[in-house]
Design a protein around this motif. Structure first.
Motif, PDB file in Angstrom:
ATOM      1  N   GLU A 160      33.791  26.086  15.514  1.00 36.40           N
ATOM      2  CA  GLU A 160      34.077  27.197  16.410  1.00 36.40           C
ATOM      3  C   GLU A 160      34.940  28.254  15.719  1.00 36.40           C
ATOM      4  O   GLU A 160      34.703  29.453  15.837  1.00 36.40           O
ATOM      5  CB  GLU A 160      34.789  26.705  17.681  1.00 36.40           C
ATOM      6  N   ARG A 161      35.948  27.784  14.995  1.00 35.73           N
ATOM      7  CA  ARG A 161      36.830  28.717  14.291  1.00 35.73           C
ATOM      8  C   ARG A 161      36.075  29.446  13.179  1.00 35.73           C
ATOM      9  O   ARG A 161      36.247  30.649  12.997  1.00 35.73           O
ATOM     10  CB  ARG A 161      38.037  27.976  13.722  1.00 35.73           C
ATOM     11  N   LEU A 162      35.240  28.722  12.453  1.00 32.64           N
ATOM     12  CA  LEU A 162      34.452  29.353  11.393  1.00 32.64           C
ATOM     13  C   LEU A 162      33.523  30.407  11.980  1.00 32.64           C
ATOM     14  O   LEU A 162      33.414  31.515  11.445  1.00 32.64           O
ATOM     15  CB  LEU A 162      33.650  28.302  10.623  1.00 32.64           C
ATOM     16  N   LYS A 163      32.889  30.080  13.078  1.00 36.83           N
ATOM     17  CA  LYS A 163      31.987  31.034  13.728  1.00 36.83           C
ATOM     18  C   LYS A 163      32.753  32.280  14.165  1.00 36.83           C
ATOM     19  O   LYS A 163      32.300  33.407  13.964  1.00 36.83           O
ATOM     20  CB  LYS A 163      31.306  30.375  14.923  1.00 36.83           C
ATOM     21  N   ALA A 164      33.932  32.086  14.746  1.00 37.26           N
ATOM     22  CA  ALA A 164      34.754  33.222  15.169  1.00 37.26           C
ATOM     23  C   ALA A 164      35.207  34.043  13.962  1.00 37.26           C
ATOM     24  O   ALA A 164      35.186  35.277  13.988  1.00 37.26           O
ATOM     25  CB  ALA A 164      35.962  32.729  15.960  1.00 37.26           C
ATOM     26  N   TRP A 165      35.590  33.355  12.898  1.00 32.85           N
ATOM     27  CA  TRP A 165      36.028  34.018  11.675  1.00 32.85           C
ATOM     28  C   TRP A 165      34.897  34.855  11.093  1.00 32.85           C
ATOM     29  O   TRP A 165      35.095  36.003  10.699  1.00 32.85           O
ATOM     30  CB  TRP A 165      36.520  32.967  10.678  1.00 32.85           C
TER      31      TRP A 165
ATOM     32  N   VAL B 285      19.917  38.079   4.278  1.00 38.83           N
ATOM     33  CA  VAL B 285      21.010  37.819   3.336  1.00 38.83           C
ATOM     34  C   VAL B 285      22.232  37.295   4.087  1.00 38.83           C
ATOM     35  O   VAL B 285      22.895  36.356   3.645  1.00 38.83           O
ATOM     36  CB  VAL B 285      21.345  39.093   2.528  1.00 38.83           C
ATOM     37  N   GLN B 286      22.526  37.865   5.248  1.00 33.80           N
ATOM     38  CA  GLN B 286      23.670  37.390   6.031  1.00 33.80           C
ATOM     39  C   GLN B 286      23.485  35.939   6.455  1.00 33.80           C
ATOM     40  O   GLN B 286      24.443  35.169   6.478  1.00 33.80           O
ATOM     41  CB  GLN B 286      23.907  38.272   7.261  1.00 33.80           C
ATOM     42  N   ASN B 287      22.259  35.551   6.788  1.00 33.06           N
ATOM     43  CA  ASN B 287      21.992  34.159   7.142  1.00 33.06           C
ATOM     44  C   ASN B 287      22.357  33.241   5.983  1.00 33.06           C
ATOM     45  O   ASN B 287      22.945  32.169   6.183  1.00 33.06           O
ATOM     46  CB  ASN B 287      20.518  33.936   7.469  1.00 33.06           C
ATOM     47  N   LEU B 288      21.995  33.650   4.781  1.00 31.84           N
ATOM     48  CA  LEU B 288      22.279  32.841   3.600  1.00 31.84           C
ATOM     49  C   LEU B 288      23.781  32.721   3.370  1.00 31.84           C
ATOM     50  O   LEU B 288      24.278  31.657   3.017  1.00 31.84           O
ATOM     51  CB  LEU B 288      21.581  33.436   2.383  1.00 31.84           C
ATOM     52  N   TYR B 289      24.490  33.823   3.575  1.00 26.79           N
ATOM     53  CA  TYR B 289      25.950  33.783   3.460  1.00 26.79           C
ATOM     54  C   TYR B 289      26.548  32.790   4.459  1.00 26.79           C
ATOM     55  O   TYR B 289      27.429  32.014   4.119  1.00 26.79           O
ATOM     56  CB  TYR B 289      26.551  35.166   3.716  1.00 26.79           C
ATOM     57  N   ILE B 290      26.093  32.835   5.689  1.00 26.03           N
ATOM     58  CA  ILE B 290      26.642  31.943   6.714  1.00 26.03           C
ATOM     59  C   ILE B 290      26.463  30.491   6.309  1.00 26.03           C
ATOM     60  O   ILE B 290      27.398  29.689   6.407  1.00 26.03           O
ATOM     61  CB  ILE B 290      26.008  32.236   8.084  1.00 26.03           C
ATOM     62  N   ASP B 291      25.285  30.154   5.828  1.00 25.55           N
ATOM     63  CA  ASP B 291      25.045  28.775   5.402  1.00 25.55           C
ATOM     64  C   ASP B 291      25.917  28.394   4.214  1.00 25.55           C
ATOM     65  O   ASP B 291      26.483  27.302   4.174  1.00 25.55           O
ATOM     66  CB  ASP B 291      23.578  28.568   5.083  1.00 25.55           C
ATOM     67  N   LEU B 292      26.041  29.298   3.238  1.00 24.51           N
ATOM     68  CA  LEU B 292      26.872  29.017   2.075  1.00 24.51           C
ATOM     69  C   LEU B 292      28.334  28.860   2.476  1.00 24.51           C
ATOM     70  O   LEU B 292      29.006  27.915   2.056  1.00 24.51           O
ATOM     71  CB  LEU B 292      26.721  30.131   1.027  1.00 24.51           C
ATOM     72  N   LEU B 293      28.825  29.760   3.317  1.00 20.07           N
ATOM     73  CA  LEU B 293      30.231  29.689   3.726  1.00 20.07           C
ATOM     74  C   LEU B 293      30.503  28.475   4.603  1.00 20.07           C
ATOM     75  O   LEU B 293      31.598  27.911   4.563  1.00 20.07           O
ATOM     76  CB  LEU B 293      30.642  30.984   4.413  1.00 20.07           C
ATOM     77  N   THR B 294      29.527  28.052   5.371  1.00 22.87           N
ATOM     78  CA  THR B 294      29.675  26.822   6.150  1.00 22.87           C
ATOM     79  C   THR B 294      29.868  25.639   5.208  1.00 22.87           C
ATOM     80  O   THR B 294      30.741  24.799   5.425  1.00 22.87           O
ATOM     81  CB  THR B 294      28.447  26.608   7.060  1.00 22.87           C
TER      82      THR B 294
END
Length: 127
Positions: free
Chosen positions: A105-110, A81-90
């Motif tokens: 980089e900032r998104l990844k840190a955030w 589920v977290q993987n899906l969130y990361i893709d959606l938020l990207t």
């Protein structure tokens, strides 16, 4: 952004009208904080509601979105589920819905700023 399973292919559309509907439905006041907390907690209700609304009518009920996510996760056992969130938020970030676009980089840190009870990782939905 596409979610592809053996039975369905659903395109999530990141349109202003749909983002407004999502904010209204989920009572979002601070967009960045809301999505950060939802992703870190792995909140399935929020993710399922987002998939339903962003399908722009392709899915009719919350149960349809839940079934789609179940099928996707079953067919892609390495995805969480977290993987899906990361893709959606990207995607949300790339469309500029966080006010201003963050660098990768900032998104990844955030996204990696998390409480001790939350974890995130990455995977890919078909785009």
């Amino acid at each position: 952004m596409l979610i592809v399973t053996k039975e369905k292919e659903i395109e999530l559309k990141l349109k202003t009208r749909l983002m407004l509907l999502l904010e209204e439905r989920l009572h979002i006041e601070d967009t960045q904080l809301f999505w950060q907390k939802a992703a870190q907690a792995g909140n399935i209700r929020i993710l399922t509601t987002a998939v339903l609304i962003l399908s722009d009518g392709a899915l009719k009920k919350l149960e349809d979105a839940a079934d789609l996510l179940d099928a996707y996760l079953e067919e892609n056992s390495e995805v969480s589920v977290q993987n899906l969130y990361i893709d959606l938020l990207t995607e949300i970030n790339e469309r500029g819905f966080f006010g201003r676009k963050m660098t990768k980089e900032r998104l990844k840190a955030w996204l990696s700023r998390r409480w001790s009870w939350a974890r995130s990782s990455t995977a890919r939905w078909t785009r």
